[in-house]
Write an enzyme that holds these catalytic residues in place. Structure first.
Site, PDB file in Angstrom:
ATOM      1  N   GLY A  58      -8.955 -10.096 -10.056  1.00 41.31           N
ATOM      2  CA  GLY A  58      -9.059  -9.347  -8.928  1.00 41.31           C
ATOM      3  C   GLY A  58     -10.279  -8.476  -8.933  1.00 41.31           C
ATOM      4  N   GLY A  59     -11.296  -8.758  -8.048  1.00 40.80           N
ATOM      5  CA  GLY A  59     -12.737  -8.160  -8.314  1.00 40.80           C
ATOM      6  C   GLY A  59     -13.668  -8.192  -9.422  1.00 40.80           C
ATOM      7  N   ASN A  98      -9.347 -13.426   3.401  1.00 41.49           N
ATOM      8  CA  ASN A  98      -9.142 -14.905   3.684  1.00 41.49           C
ATOM      9  C   ASN A  98      -7.656 -15.225   4.124  1.00 41.49           C
ATOM     10  OD1 ASN A  98      -7.721 -17.055   1.849  1.00 41.49           O
ATOM     11  ND2 ASN A  98      -8.487 -15.065   0.717  1.00 41.49           N
ATOM     12  N   CYS A 126       0.992 -15.546  -2.742  1.00 44.97           N
ATOM     13  CA  CYS A 126       0.066 -15.886  -1.762  1.00 44.97           C
ATOM     14  C   CYS A 126       0.507 -15.188  -0.460  1.00 44.97           C
ATOM     15  CB  CYS A 126       0.133 -17.460  -1.477  1.00 44.97           C
ATOM     16  SG  CYS A 126      -1.094 -17.728   0.021  1.00 44.97           S
ATOM     17  N   THR A 137      -4.271 -11.483  -4.222  1.00 44.56           N
ATOM     18  CA  THR A 137      -5.067 -10.604  -2.886  1.00 44.56           C
ATOM     19  C   THR A 137      -4.283  -9.501  -2.775  1.00 44.56           C
ATOM     20  OG1 THR A 137      -4.479 -12.391  -1.561  1.00 44.56           O
ATOM     21  CG2 THR A 137      -6.701 -12.351  -2.384  1.00 44.56           C
ATOM     22  N   GLY A 156      -4.248 -20.282   3.813  1.00 44.04           N
ATOM     23  CA  GLY A 156      -3.042 -20.697   4.117  1.00 44.04           C
ATOM     24  C   GLY A 156      -2.484 -22.092   3.246  1.00 44.04           C
ATOM     25  N   GLY A 196     -12.718 -14.745  -8.835  1.00 47.76           N
ATOM     26  CA  GLY A 196     -12.308 -15.423  -7.386  1.00 47.76           C
ATOM     27  C   GLY A 196     -13.353 -15.272  -6.441  1.00 47.76           C
ATOM     28  N   ILE A 256      -3.986  -9.506 -10.536  1.00 41.56           N
ATOM     29  CA  ILE A 256      -3.480  -9.693  -9.343  1.00 41.56           C
ATOM     30  C   ILE A 256      -3.716 -10.865  -8.328  1.00 41.56           C
ATOM     31  CG2 ILE A 256      -2.811  -7.152  -9.586  1.00 41.56           C
ATOM     32  CD1 ILE A 256      -5.055  -6.648  -7.461  1.00 41.56           C
TER      33      ILE A 256
END
Length: 324
Positions: free
Chosen positions: A265-266, A90, A152, A215, A93, A287, A213
């Protein structure tokens, strides 16, 4: 793989289990008690009240709301999302209405729907912006923890640029620490060569904990047009595929830094939560799984007691950092 019986239950039964008061699920995050360690990650759950139309979000341990900047941001141009095996990319932004609107409009709506501790995810494009936004959000009674997002990958000139060097992490953490009294967690990028040195820099300058973490940086190409799928070319890669990287980094930082860690994370199952906590996480953010299944978090919470019983775990707090 063994079938999870929770996946076969009607959502009403899942919610009954998820909302049950289970002391063995409680965790303490820098003095903030959470009813369980499951937290929707920033950017994947909005401000929560949208999901409250579908289920009682008070089953959650906390919510990390959308990344917030000083000025309103429309975000990056479309397309912003690309599919991947075992994940997605993704490049939204940091689309958000800006800190003042978040405080005046979004937080009251959020607190009307959610009565658990709230985590404020703050991002920026300069030290001054981080300081201003954190100072404002620190005054809000509805916020329990500030999550300083220096990781980010989807903005130019901000976000991850602060989180990839020890010096910039030290500076932004030090300056924000001067103006906030609430627990301060620094959210770090995996797109570095030495995560321990970056985390240590944040802790040395006053961070109460670390979140990791964010991404990983990824890219897809449309082989018919020979152009990037995402308008911003690259974006944040998330989903099941990055879970082993997240576990490794949580383990390294928890062992080296001696402060609470929020793992992210995952994560998509109760077993993932337990594994992340054994690596050293006190709370675990979910997430991309929320985007695939809006009921991902209640399913995970409802599944935890049975997984704990199967593994002989009497309390989640006892397994934090259990992997030696």
């Amino acid at each position: 793989m063994e079938m999870n019986p929770i996946s076969l239950m009607p959502i009403e039964e899942i919610m009954r289990l998820a909302l049950a008061d289970r002391p063995e699920l409680r965790v303490n995050l820098s003095g903030v008690e959470l009813r369980n360690p499951v937290v929707p990650a920033s950017g994947c759950f909005g401000y929560g009240y949208g999901m409250a139309e579908y289920y009682d979000i008070d089953c959650l341990g906390s919510i990390s709301f959308k990344g917030t900047t000083r000025e309103p941001r429309f975000g990056n141009p479309l397309p912003r999302v690309a599919e991947c095996p075992a994940g997605m990319i993704n490049s939204v932004g940091l689309q958000n209405p800006g800190i003042d609107r978040v405080i005046s409009d979004e937080l009251p709506r959020m607190r009307a729907a959610f009565h658990q501790p709230v985590i404020a995810n703050i991002s920026g494009f300069s030290i001054d912006e981080y300081v201003e936004c954190c100072e404002k959000i620190d005054k809000e009674d509805g916020v329990a923890i500030i999550e300083l997002n220096v990781s980010c990958p989807n903005v130019h000139g901000g976000g991850m640029s602060f989180g990839t060097q020890c010096g910039s992490v030290e500076e932004v953490t030090r300056e924000v620490r001067k103006v906030v009294s609430k627990p301060l967690y620094v959210k770090l990028s995996p797109n570095v060569t030495d995560i321990v040195s970056i985390a240590s820099a944040a802790v040395e300058e006053g961070a109460d904990g670390i979140c990791l973490i964010n991404t990983m940086l990824g890219m897809r190409i449309d082989i018919r047009t020979r152009r990037p799928v995402i308008a911003n070319v690259m974006g944040g890669f998330s989903g099941d595929a990055i879970f082993p990287v997240a576990v490794r980094m949580v383990y390294q930082v928890a062992k080296a830094c001696g402060v609470p860690v929020m793992g992210c994370g995952g994560v998509s199952t109760a077993r993932d939560v337990i594994e992340m906590m054994m690596a050293g996480a006190t709370a675990v953010q979910v997430g991309a799984a929320n985007l695939r299944d809006p009921y991902a978090c209640p399913r995970i919470i409802a599944s935890l007691p049975a997984e704990m019983e199967r593994l002989g775990i009497s309390s989640l707090s006892e397994i934090i950092g259990a992997c030696k």
